[in-house]
Design a protein around this motif. Structure first.
Motif, PDB file in Angstrom:
ATOM      1  N   LYS A 246       0.807  -1.224   0.000  1.00 23.78           N
ATOM      2  CA  LYS A 246       0.000   0.000   0.000  1.00 23.78           C
ATOM      3  C   LYS A 246       0.843   1.278   0.000  1.00 23.78           C
ATOM      4  CE  LYS A 246      -3.915  -2.128   2.394  1.00 23.78           C
ATOM      5  NZ  LYS A 246      -4.728  -2.140   3.642  1.00 23.78           N
ATOM      6  N   LEU A 247       2.167   1.151  -0.037  1.00 23.63           N
ATOM      7  CA  LEU A 247       3.018   2.337  -0.069  1.00 23.63           C
ATOM      8  C   LEU A 247       2.773   3.120  -1.361  1.00 23.63           C
ATOM      9  CD1 LEU A 247       6.400   0.880   1.273  1.00 23.63           C
ATOM     10  CD2 LEU A 247       4.866   2.471   2.463  1.00 23.63           C
ATOM     11  N   PRO A 248       2.903   4.442  -1.309  1.00 18.77           N
ATOM     12  CA  PRO A 248       2.633   5.279  -2.487  1.00 18.77           C
ATOM     13  C   PRO A 248       3.452   4.859  -3.702  1.00 18.77           C
ATOM     14  CG  PRO A 248       2.910   6.651  -0.538  1.00 18.77           C
ATOM     15  CD  PRO A 248       3.282   5.257  -0.135  1.00 18.77           C
ATOM     16  N   GLY A 249       2.761   4.654  -4.826  1.00 16.75           N
ATOM     17  CA  GLY A 249       3.428   4.337  -6.085  1.00 16.75           C
ATOM     18  C   GLY A 249       3.828   2.890  -6.253  1.00 16.75           C
ATOM     19  N   VAL A 250       3.666   2.064  -5.226  1.00 15.64           N
ATOM     20  CA  VAL A 250       4.093   0.665  -5.301  1.00 15.64           C
ATOM     21  C   VAL A 250       3.023  -0.167  -5.996  1.00 15.64           C
ATOM     22  CG1 VAL A 250       4.645  -1.415  -3.981  1.00 15.64           C
ATOM     23  CG2 VAL A 250       5.573   0.803  -3.280  1.00 15.64           C
ATOM     24  N   ALA A 251       3.399  -0.766  -7.117  1.00  9.95           N
ATOM     25  CA  ALA A 251       2.471  -1.608  -7.870  1.00  9.95           C
ATOM     26  C   ALA A 251       2.582  -3.066  -7.461  1.00  9.95           C
ATOM     27  CB  ALA A 251       2.745  -1.468  -9.365  1.00  9.95           C
ATOM     28  N   ALA A 252       3.751  -3.464  -7.003  1.00  7.14           N
ATOM     29  CA  ALA A 252       3.966  -4.860  -6.603  1.00  7.14           C
ATOM     30  C   ALA A 252       5.207  -4.941  -5.722  1.00  7.14           C
ATOM     31  CB  ALA A 252       4.127  -5.750  -7.836  1.00  7.14           C
ATOM     32  N   ILE A 253       5.281  -6.003  -4.946  1.00  7.96           N
ATOM     33  CA  ILE A 253       6.491  -6.288  -4.163  1.00  7.96           C
ATOM     34  C   ILE A 253       6.874  -7.741  -4.388  1.00  7.96           C
ATOM     35  CG2 ILE A 253       5.843  -4.625  -2.373  1.00  7.96           C
ATOM     36  CD1 ILE A 253       5.177  -7.071  -0.578  1.00  7.96           C
ATOM     37  N   HIS A 254       8.162  -8.033  -4.231  1.00 12.82           N
ATOM     38  CA  HIS A 254       8.618  -9.421  -4.281  1.00 12.82           C
ATOM     39  C   HIS A 254       9.944  -9.543  -3.533  1.00 12.82           C
ATOM     40  CE1 HIS A 254      10.271  -7.542  -8.029  1.00 12.82           C
ATOM     41  NE2 HIS A 254      11.373  -8.159  -7.631  1.00 12.82           N
ATOM     42  N   ASP A 255      10.428 -10.758  -3.455  1.00 12.85           N
ATOM     43  CA  ASP A 255      11.676 -11.070  -2.742  1.00 12.85           C
ATOM     44  C   ASP A 255      11.655 -10.496  -1.314  1.00 12.85           C
ATOM     45  OD1 ASP A 255      14.159 -12.419  -2.799  1.00 12.85           O
ATOM     46  OD2 ASP A 255      15.224 -10.523  -2.934  1.00 12.85           O
ATOM     47  N   LEU A 256      10.514 -10.664  -0.653  1.00 12.56           N
ATOM     48  CA  LEU A 256      10.371 -10.191   0.733  1.00 12.56           C
ATOM     49  C   LEU A 256      10.956 -11.217   1.690  1.00 12.56           C
ATOM     50  CD1 LEU A 256       9.217  -8.333   2.961  1.00 12.56           C
ATOM     51  CD2 LEU A 256       7.038  -9.558   2.706  1.00 12.56           C
ATOM     52  N   HIS A 257      11.894 -10.782   2.534  1.00 12.76           N
ATOM     53  CA  HIS A 257      12.509 -11.658   3.533  1.00 12.76           C
ATOM     54  C   HIS A 257      12.531 -10.946   4.881  1.00 12.76           C
ATOM     55  CE1 HIS A 257      13.988 -14.677   0.636  1.00 12.76           C
ATOM     56  NE2 HIS A 257      14.169 -13.637  -0.164  1.00 12.76           N
ATOM     57  N   ILE A 258      12.153 -11.670   5.919  1.00 17.30           N
ATOM     58  CA  ILE A 258      12.161 -11.138   7.279  1.00 17.30           C
ATOM     59  C   ILE A 258      12.853 -12.168   8.160  1.00 17.30           C
ATOM     60  CG2 ILE A 258      10.763 -10.244   9.184  1.00 17.30           C
ATOM     61  CD1 ILE A 258       8.440  -9.939   7.144  1.00 17.30           C
ATOM     62  N   TRP A 259      13.866 -11.735   8.907  1.00 14.28           N
ATOM     63  CA  TRP A 259      14.605 -12.682   9.753  1.00 14.28           C
ATOM     64  C   TRP A 259      15.151 -11.962  10.988  1.00 14.28           C
ATOM     65  CZ3 TRP A 259      16.585 -10.163   5.642  1.00 14.28           C
ATOM     66  CH2 TRP A 259      17.844  -9.575   5.774  1.00 14.28           C
ATOM     67  N   GLY A 260      15.615 -12.733  11.945  1.00 12.94           N
ATOM     68  CA  GLY A 260      16.170 -12.176  13.166  1.00 12.94           C
ATOM     69  C   GLY A 260      17.673 -12.015  13.071  1.00 12.94           C
ATOM     70  N   MET A 261      18.165 -10.801  13.262  1.00  7.01           N
ATOM     71  CA  MET A 261      19.608 -10.586  13.319  1.00  7.01           C
ATOM     72  C   MET A 261      20.150 -11.040  14.675  1.00  7.01           C
ATOM     73  SD  MET A 261      20.441  -6.985  11.446  1.00  7.01           S
ATOM     74  CE  MET A 261      19.518  -5.996  12.627  1.00  7.01           C
ATOM     75  N   SER A 262      19.279 -11.002  15.688  1.00  6.86           N
ATOM     76  CA  SER A 262      19.625 -11.464  17.032  1.00  6.86           C
ATOM     77  C   SER A 262      18.326 -11.928  17.670  1.00  6.86           C
ATOM     78  CB  SER A 262      20.255 -10.326  17.846  1.00  6.86           C
ATOM     79  OG  SER A 262      19.277  -9.352  18.176  1.00  6.86           O
ATOM     80  N   THR A 263      18.362 -12.238  18.951  1.00  7.47           N
ATOM     81  CA  THR A 263      17.134 -12.648  19.636  1.00  7.47           C
ATOM     82  C   THR A 263      16.205 -11.464  19.874  1.00  7.47           C
ATOM     83  OG1 THR A 263      18.287 -12.415  21.756  1.00  7.47           O
ATOM     84  CG2 THR A 263      18.187 -14.628  20.788  1.00  7.47           C
ATOM     85  N   THR A 264      16.665 -10.244  19.619  1.00  4.89           N
ATOM     86  CA  THR A 264      15.842  -9.063  19.889  1.00  4.89           C
ATOM     87  C   THR A 264      15.686  -8.123  18.700  1.00  4.89           C
ATOM     88  OG1 THR A 264      17.780  -7.870  20.728  1.00  4.89           O
ATOM     89  CG2 THR A 264      16.439  -9.044  22.354  1.00  4.89           C
ATOM     90  N   GLU A 265      16.422  -8.341  17.597  1.00  4.60           N
ATOM     91  CA  GLU A 265      16.381  -7.421  16.462  1.00  4.60           C
ATOM     92  C   GLU A 265      15.943  -8.146  15.201  1.00  4.60           C
ATOM     93  OE1 GLU A 265      19.693  -4.112  16.778  1.00  4.60           O
ATOM     94  OE2 GLU A 265      20.532  -6.083  17.191  1.00  4.60           O
ATOM     95  N   VAL A 266      15.104  -7.473  14.418  1.00  2.35           N
ATOM     96  CA  VAL A 266      14.542  -8.065  13.210  1.00  2.35           C
ATOM     97  C   VAL A 266      14.960  -7.246  11.986  1.00  2.35           C
ATOM     98  CG1 VAL A 266      12.420  -8.800  12.054  1.00  2.35           C
ATOM     99  CG2 VAL A 266      12.562  -8.859  14.553  1.00  2.35           C
TER     100      VAL A 266
END
Length: 321
Positions: A246-266
């Motif tokens: 839903k960000l302005p101008g964004v038609a599509a997203i891909h290659d989305l990755h979410i992971w933990g750098m530590s036990t407290t940081e993402v």
């Protein structure tokens, strides 16, 4: 892990980064609790050694099991402290994320060590139930009573910060619950002293072993997931994707990755397709701030693509990493 893009992608696309080092709901233990960690670790380590010694002297598996439980406290406190200290280490040329990931490896090793130790105690407990051995109830009561004091004092050290920091809250709750476990061992010692039922000792050791496994299993699962770069608990990947879409101008997203750098940081990386919109630093900054504020993602990296070139992004298919 994402964030490493092929050269063919780099040649034709713009890149922008929204890097925000902060907690956003995942907080580090503050420096002011360094002394609390030091005192807590020292107290509990001394108690573990004493409890193990008297467990052998009194032939008490309940004391040895509780010593294993308190060893978990020492390892847990040490891990939380290490995470707080290493989280402040600056990245280097070789370790570009710093040493944050050591907190994940420490949590994983803690879980494995505790399960191995507990397995040995539980096996011995089963053998003792079959052939009970004489135990000294008075020693069990005295040593476990000291455990109530040690765990109670350590819990008090972290009481003040339990509302502001997840690591501190975890330490407080763990210590408070361990004081209750020690109380159970005191009761077991009293029963043995008054009734002569020596089978109560291995029975209590098995109960404590079940408590350890129940608590450690979630630690093992969560630390293993973090080590395998799974989406950290508490982060809804579907909602994150919907926000980015839903960000302005964004038609599509891909290659989305979410992971933990530590036990407290993402951390997060994503490709944003914005046809004809170009680079908008303010939008990217706002997106990174929103991710930090609402999803606890403190390190966001975006690759902005026009989407109209002759060469499609090689990382667009979901099965490609």
């Amino acid at each position: 892990m994402s964030g490493h893009h092929h050269d063919e992608d780099r040649a034709g696309h713009d890149h922008d980064h929204g890097h925000h080092h902060g907690s956003g709901g995942h907080q580090h233990a503050p420096a002011s609790f360094g002394r609390a960690f030091a005192v807590g670790i020292t107290l509990n380590l001394a108690y573990v050694l004493g409890e193990a010694f008297y467990g052998v002297v009194a032939h008490s598996l309940a004391l040895l099991a509780d010593a294993g439980h308190n060893l978990g406290d020492v390892l847990g406190l040490g891990t939380a402290w290490i995470a707080a200290v290493l989280g402040k280490r600056l990245p280097s040329g070789r370790y570009t994320y710093g040493l944050r990931r050591l907190s994940i490896l420490a949590a994983l090793s803690n879980a494995i060590v505790l399960l191995v130790v507990t397995g040995g105690i539980a096996w011995e407990g089963i053998l003792r139930l079959i052939e009970p051995e004489p135990v000294t109830g008075s020693i069990i009561m005295a040593v476990a009573a000291v455990g109530i004091a040690v765990n109670g004092i350590t819990a008090l050290l972290f009481m003040a910060g339990r509302k502001d920091d997840l690591n501190i809250k975890g330490a407080f709750l763990h210590m408070a619950s361990d004081a209750l476990v020690a109380l159970g061992v005191v009761v077991a010692g009293a029963v043995i002293l008054w009734t002569g039922w020596h089978w109560v000792d291995p029975a209590i050791s098995l109960v404590v072993s079940v408590v350890i496994v129940a608590g450690t299993w979630s630690l093992l699962r969560e630390s293993m997931n973090l080590a395998l770069d799974a989406v950290p608990p508490g982060v809804d990947q579907t909602k994150v994707a919907a926000f980015l879409q839903k960000l302005p101008g964004v038609a599509a997203i891909h290659d989305l990755h979410i992971w933990g750098m530590s036990t407290t940081e993402v951390a997060l990386t994503a490709h944003l397709v914005r046809p004809g919109a170009g680079i908008d630093d303010d939008m990217l900054h706002h997106a990174a701030e929103e991710l930090r504020e609402h999803f606890g993602i403190s390190h966001a990296t975006f690759q902005v693509e026009n989407g109209g070139g002759t060469q499609p992004c090689a990382l667009e298919p979901d099965e490609i990493v």
